[in-house]
Scaffold this active site. Sequence first.
Site, PDB file in Angstrom:
ATOM      1  N   VAL A 192       0.812  -1.225   0.000  1.00 17.12           N
ATOM      2  CA  VAL A 192       0.000   0.000   0.000  1.00 17.12           C
ATOM      3  C   VAL A 192       0.843   1.273   0.000  1.00 17.12           C
ATOM      4  CG1 VAL A 192      -1.880  -1.206   1.179  1.00 17.12           C
ATOM      5  CG2 VAL A 192      -0.216   0.073   2.541  1.00 17.12           C
ATOM      6  N   LYS A 193       2.121   1.157   0.385  1.00 10.76           N
ATOM      7  CA  LYS A 193       3.084   2.275   0.363  1.00 10.76           C
ATOM      8  C   LYS A 193       2.503   3.566   0.943  1.00 10.76           C
ATOM      9  CE  LYS A 193       5.974   0.612  -3.443  1.00 10.76           C
ATOM     10  NZ  LYS A 193       5.214  -0.583  -3.855  1.00 10.76           N
ATOM     11  N   ARG A 194       1.926   3.490   2.110  1.00  9.99           N
ATOM     12  CA  ARG A 194       1.366   4.665   2.753  1.00  9.99           C
ATOM     13  C   ARG A 194       2.471   5.497   3.408  1.00  9.99           C
ATOM     14  NH1 ARG A 194      -2.460   3.391  -0.285  1.00  9.99           N
ATOM     15  NH2 ARG A 194      -4.534   2.951   0.509  1.00  9.99           N
TER      16      ARG A 194
END
Length: 321
Positions: free
Chosen positions: A111-113
């Site tokens: 998700v690379k938040r």
Amino acid sequence: MDKLIEAIQTTHNPSVVGLDPTDQVVPAALIDSFREEVADQVDDPAEIPAMQRSVAYFEFNRAIIDAIAGIVPAVKPQIAMYEALGPAGVDTYEMTCEYAQSQGLYVLGDVKRGDIGSTAAAYAKHLGGLAANNGEALDLWHEDAVTVNPYLGTDGITPFVDAAQAADKDMFVLVRTSNPSSKEIQELELADGTRLYERVADLVEGWGADTIGASGYSRVGAVVGATHPEQGKQLRERMPHTFFLVPGYGAQGGTAADVAGMFDEQGSGAIVNSSRGIIGAWRKNGTYSDGMSADDMLGLVASSARDAALAMRDDLEAALA
């Protein structure tokens, strides 16, 4: 990372399959086969393309999951592929994660938040869940780990570490990514002579220091690309308690020999990702035809993915030996 390491030991396979369905990797005829079914279920014809793909993507994913369960320990769905389809796609992402877990797979949500404060805490609900009426956390996303962007520093990481610790889950922080232009930022030289990615590596090792498990690795892992083998080997020495997620194998040019130095002396410490090389393996099978039934197409997708997963396992095993 104890749960992930146990799954790797059980399957004898340090690889993870990226579930990244797109129109380029899912057979067009398979997508088309769901048009009538979807058309009967929606009121607005404009919704058909997204719904059609959402159904096809899930069936595609399920066929692959069934084929590789027991061969690989983990899957890594990339949420962007699903968000591109709107609400129906987000449902497919959640259903894919839940189904993978039901088949015994460790689910790494890509998700690379990255944010701070209450926004970071909200993003961290991917790990921590939402409080239910009985006081327990409701796991909405069915993920065992997520990927996180460290650009905002400690303020953007702490909420994820806290959520991971509370929920007994993990996270992987971008350190040295596999894409060619990553050097524009990640290799910048700092005043003391170190590179930016090395400074981030030191931070990641520190962020996980209080979460080290029985395996000797912390809950805070690092994303280190297979396309940087020498830097990856150096990072392995620099980050003795940090587990690596290694993208870039196969389609991006990384080889088993390239990733071998990212493992520790016991052959642990890393898991290697392949997406297109496995879920798109059906495209190299000469038996495919647009005239096949949906069941036959899914069968071909599954058998091709299984064969590719086994080949990757054997390739890694030989390199690590």
